[in-house]
Write an enzyme that holds these catalytic residues in place. Structure first.
Site, PDB file in Angstrom:
ATOM      1  N   CYS A 115      42.570  31.372  44.594  1.00  0.00           N
ATOM      2  CA  CYS A 115      42.692  32.598  43.793  1.00  0.00           C
ATOM      3  C   CYS A 115      42.474  32.352  42.301  1.00  0.00           C
ATOM      4  O   CYS A 115      42.276  33.300  41.544  1.00  0.00           O
ATOM      5  CB  CYS A 115      44.068  33.222  44.015  1.00  0.00           C
ATOM      6  SG  CYS A 115      44.404  33.675  45.728  1.00  0.00           S
ATOM      7  N   HIS A 254      46.872  37.177  37.863  1.00  0.00           N
ATOM      8  CA  HIS A 254      46.401  37.288  39.243  1.00  0.00           C
ATOM      9  C   HIS A 254      47.286  38.281  39.974  1.00  0.00           C
ATOM     10  O   HIS A 254      48.509  38.218  39.902  1.00  0.00           O
ATOM     11  CB  HIS A 254      46.452  35.912  39.909  1.00  0.00           C
ATOM     12  CG  HIS A 254      46.222  35.946  41.381  1.00  0.00           C
ATOM     13  ND1 HIS A 254      45.234  36.700  41.963  1.00  0.00           N
ATOM     14  CD2 HIS A 254      46.865  35.307  42.400  1.00  0.00           C
ATOM     15  CE1 HIS A 254      45.271  36.535  43.279  1.00  0.00           C
ATOM     16  NE2 HIS A 254      46.248  35.691  43.562  1.00  0.00           N
ATOM     17  N   ASN A 284      46.065  41.417  47.296  1.00  0.00           N
ATOM     18  CA  ASN A 284      45.573  40.154  46.755  1.00  0.00           C
ATOM     19  C   ASN A 284      44.104  39.991  47.140  1.00  0.00           C
ATOM     20  O   ASN A 284      43.776  39.778  48.307  1.00  0.00           O
ATOM     21  CB  ASN A 284      46.408  39.000  47.314  1.00  0.00           C
ATOM     22  CG  ASN A 284      46.002  37.646  46.758  1.00  0.00           C
ATOM     23  OD1 ASN A 284      44.953  37.494  46.144  1.00  0.00           O
ATOM     24  ND2 ASN A 284      46.841  36.650  46.990  1.00  0.00           N
TER      25      ASN A 284
END
Length: 327
Positions: A115, A254, A284
């Protein structure tokens, strides 16, 4: 001696049209809207169609970023795609994107840092430009995580979604990216992984039956790591940039879990109005998370010329990264 920088001249994003809500998930696995919302802050996520690929999502986001920057694809010297869900092992998704964009001059490769991938790719592209590799780069974070999610695992299938975000970087003599901080801890590699499909466990009847081609995550350990590292990475990149955290106009973290974002914000003493959040809409999206948020923040008028932005992420690896940008 003249010093060069890399500035962001264009941003863009794209998400699939299909929306999967928490109520939809209640019909698939043993979960509830209340459970998902309380623990993650996610209300819905976007899901790619069978015809959509990581490169097709990347293409739409890239076109929007190039349009904003008023850059022709033929001017690009570098195309970087950060992803954990490439169209295929090879060729690189960046090469497929190059073909569709019509960018014959660009060097192209994919970057995989979980990520944190977009932040890593942004920093690599910046170093490439200021090191003399060219003048213009396209950096994309794109994912189709729905294709590697185990829809029978209620602990993970509620978390992830699909999308792409992109930015155009241009070499300049005015400060743009002011500082960066990247790090990794391979000792935590087992905490978030996709076990099969590589050289360690090639695809086989046994690997498919064992559901080893899906995301596996130790949620509690990743959560603790994320809160700690978001604080550390934010403080360290601010130090390297020579600024105080109070000077940052907007933090773009994030978008994995609202509890992680809130916990890190409390540790850093950052007011909620200075944090951009869209995890409730997309879940996500891994390496696409930060560039989608960056694009939305700009389109919503949350970013003005001269603002200091702090981007910070964490991911599989374990990896982390942060950067300070003068807009």
């Amino acid at each position: 001696m003249e010093r060069f920088f890399a500035k962001v001249s264009g941003v863009g994003s794209y998400v699939p049209s299909k929306v999967l809500t928490n109520q939809d998930l209640e019909k698939i696995v043993d979960t509830s809207d209340e459970w998902i919302t309380t623990r993650t802050g996610i209300k819905e996520r976007r899901i790619a169609s069978p015809q959509e690929t990581t490169s097709s999502l990347a293409l739409e986001a890239a076109r929007r970023a190039l349009q904003m920057a008023q850059v022709d694809p033929q001017e690009l010297d570098l195309i970087l795609v950060a992803t954990v869900t490439p169209d295929m092992a090879f060729p690189a998704t960046a090469c497929l994107l190059q073909r569709e964009l019509g960018a014959p001059r660009a060097a192209c490769f994919d970057l995989e840092a979980g990520c944190t991938g977009f932040v890593y790719a942004l920093v690599v592209a910046e170093k490439y430009l200021i090191g003399g590799g060219g003048n213009k780069a396209l950096v994309v974070g794109a994912e189709t995580l729905s294709k590697i999610v185990d829809w029978e695992d209620r602990a993970t299938c509620v978390l992830f979604g699909d999308g792409a975000g992109a930015c155009v970087l241009e070499k300049t003599d005015h400060p743009g990216l002011l500082a960066s901080y990247l790090g990794s801890d391979g000792g935590g590699a087992h905490l978030l992984e996709l076990p099969a499909g590589g050289s360690r466990i090639p695809a086989s009847k046994e690997s498919v039956e064992g559901r080893m081609h899906y995301i596996k995550m130790n949620g509690n350990e990743v959560f603790k790591f994320a809160v700690r590292i978001m604080e550390e990475a934010s403080k360290e990149v601010a130090r390297r940039a020579g600024i105080e955290l109070e000077e940052v106009a907007l933090f773009i973290p994030h978008q994995a879990n609202i509890r992680i974002i809130d916990s890190a914000a409390r540790r850093l003493k950052i007011p909620q109005e200075k944090i951009f959040v869209n995890v409730h809409k997309y879940g996500n999206t891994s390496s696409a998370s930060i560039p989608i948020a960056l694009d939305e923040a700009y389109r919503e008028g949350r970013i003005k010329d001269g603002d200091l932005l702090l981007l910070v992420g964490f991911g599989a690896g374990l990896t982390w990264g942060s950067t300070v940008i003068r807009w």
